[in-house]
Design a protein around this motif. Sequence first.
Motif, PDB file in Angstrom:
ATOM      1  N   LEU A 197      49.744  48.510  28.053  1.00  0.00           N
ATOM      2  CA  LEU A 197      50.285  49.454  29.035  1.00  0.00           C
ATOM      3  C   LEU A 197      49.260  49.763  30.124  1.00  0.00           C
ATOM      4  N   GLU A 198      47.999  49.884  29.731  1.00  0.00           N
ATOM      5  CA  GLU A 198      46.938  50.141  30.705  1.00  0.00           C
ATOM      6  C   GLU A 198      46.765  48.942  31.637  1.00  0.00           C
ATOM      7  N   ALA A 199      46.912  47.744  31.090  1.00  0.00           N
ATOM      8  CA  ALA A 199      46.811  46.545  31.922  1.00  0.00           C
ATOM      9  C   ALA A 199      47.902  46.534  32.985  1.00  0.00           C
ATOM     10  N   ALA A 200      49.094  46.951  32.610  1.00  0.00           N
ATOM     11  CA  ALA A 200      50.192  47.012  33.582  1.00  0.00           C
ATOM     12  C   ALA A 200      49.946  48.115  34.607  1.00  0.00           C
ATOM     13  N   ARG A 201      49.488  49.263  34.142  1.00  0.00           N
ATOM     14  CA  ARG A 201      49.286  50.405  35.034  1.00  0.00           C
ATOM     15  C   ARG A 201      48.208  50.134  36.073  1.00  0.00           C
ATOM     16  N   THR A 202      47.168  49.406  35.685  1.00  0.00           N
ATOM     17  CA  THR A 202      46.020  49.180  36.572  1.00  0.00           C
ATOM     18  C   THR A 202      46.073  47.839  37.294  1.00  0.00           C
ATOM     19  N   PHE A 203      47.140  47.087  37.100  1.00  0.00           N
ATOM     20  CA  PHE A 203      47.181  45.721  37.623  1.00  0.00           C
ATOM     21  C   PHE A 203      47.218  45.656  39.142  1.00  0.00           C
ATOM     22  N   LYS A 204      46.347  44.804  39.666  1.00  0.00           N
ATOM     23  CA  LYS A 204      46.387  44.373  41.055  1.00  0.00           C
ATOM     24  C   LYS A 204      46.213  42.856  41.031  1.00  0.00           C
ATOM     25  N   PRO A 205      47.044  42.118  41.741  1.00  0.00           N
ATOM     26  CA  PRO A 205      46.930  40.654  41.693  1.00  0.00           C
ATOM     27  C   PRO A 205      45.503  40.193  41.977  1.00  0.00           C
ATOM     28  N   MET A 206      45.024  39.282  41.155  1.00  0.00           N
ATOM     29  CA  MET A 206      43.683  38.744  41.349  1.00  0.00           C
ATOM     30  C   MET A 206      43.658  37.848  42.581  1.00  0.00           C
ATOM     31  N   SER A 207      42.565  37.880  43.301  1.00  0.00           N
ATOM     32  CA  SER A 207      42.411  36.988  44.446  1.00  0.00           C
ATOM     33  C   SER A 207      42.164  35.571  43.940  1.00  0.00           C
ATOM     34  N   GLN A 208      42.322  34.605  44.822  1.00  0.00           N
ATOM     35  CA  GLN A 208      42.072  33.222  44.439  1.00  0.00           C
ATOM     36  C   GLN A 208      40.627  33.043  43.987  1.00  0.00           C
ATOM     37  N   ALA A 209      39.717  33.730  44.653  1.00  0.00           N
ATOM     38  CA  ALA A 209      38.304  33.637  44.277  1.00  0.00           C
ATOM     39  C   ALA A 209      38.073  34.211  42.883  1.00  0.00           C
ATOM     40  N   GLU A 210      38.737  35.317  42.566  1.00  0.00           N
ATOM     41  CA  GLU A 210      38.596  35.924  41.244  1.00  0.00           C
ATOM     42  C   GLU A 210      39.168  35.019  40.161  1.00  0.00           C
ATOM     43  N   VAL A 211      40.300  34.397  40.453  1.00  0.00           N
ATOM     44  CA  VAL A 211      40.902  33.471  39.489  1.00  0.00           C
ATOM     45  C   VAL A 211      39.975  32.290  39.242  1.00  0.00           C
ATOM     46  N   GLN A 212      39.448  31.713  40.316  1.00  0.00           N
ATOM     47  CA  GLN A 212      38.573  30.555  40.173  1.00  0.00           C
ATOM     48  C   GLN A 212      37.291  30.906  39.422  1.00  0.00           C
TER      49      GLN A 212
END
Length: 342
Positions: A287-302
């Motif tokens: 639930l905390e993961a959903a509440r605090t979620f912001k899409p990761m940038s491409q750089a963060e994913v990489q």
Amino acid sequence: MERRDFLKSATAATAAIATKASAAAATPAPTTRPQSPDMIYRQLGTTGETVSAIGMGGFHLGKQKDPAESIKLIHAGVDKGITFLDNCWDYNDGISEVRMGQALKSSGYRQKVFLMSKMDGRTADAYNKQLEESLGRLQTDVIDLVQFHEIIRMEDPDRIFAAGGAIEAAVAARQAGKIRYIGFTGHKDPAVHLRMLETAQRHNFHFDTVQMPINVMDAHFRSFTHEVMPVAIKQGIGVLAMKTFGDHFILDSKTVQPMEALHYGFTQPVSVLITGIDNQQVLDQALEAARTFKPMSQAEVQSLLARTKEAASQGKYELFKTSAHFDGTAQNPKWLGETTTA
């Protein structure tokens, strides 16, 4: 052509025509459910359904010693905005479905959720038997989504779409109002998923959903993310992510933290991330993961994928791909409704 060969061909052709005609049946009307401002909601493919981005995994909801604990967890999740519930006919010998049915029976909870279960049967007879048992355990007249479970062998699509195969039973169940949508799951190899999608297209059948491993290691080894997800999205099929933690094995690699793994999953173009929840602490984490979620940038994913690359390269921590550890139908081939071994 001998008479028996002619009859066999005619039967197969008739079944194929029936499947194609049934596949064109009217799309079910979407259902509206309560929502929470702290939850992420997404469209389920092209069904028109809106569901929570978190799905409560049914397997873990049958593990509590006291059934009341399972029921309490389900209620707590739904009360916090989770609307997608996962289950399967074979989970914990049916206990998971029984407990979920008990939870949904009280105080209108059934109307608050999108209920999914899975059937192992590859034949129409096996599928029908399992579906009736699941409906009884779940204490409902209709299951919103039923998926063919563990499509992990290259021959599984042929079994399901053969004359007398499970697809005939699923389409008939949808027409009868026992199920609303049809999908499939699997965790072994992207090639099997792609063959299932190709087989469906040959039979003019459109799946509503497909469930597959989507996690921080998948990109490096037999990648469903790279090979299957784009195909499913192009076809308008809702993608259901699973194996975020690979049970506990991906976390055991010490390359990623739980919140990172969940946020990575949410960042992917999936409709639902199904995660195992066996206690209140794990529920609170999701639930905390959903509440605090912001899409990761491409750089963060990489950056995250670079961190997991070495550990992921041979599938060591994705045992569902490289071993029979998660293959329930391989250990219990009778569930398929056939006498041959898996």
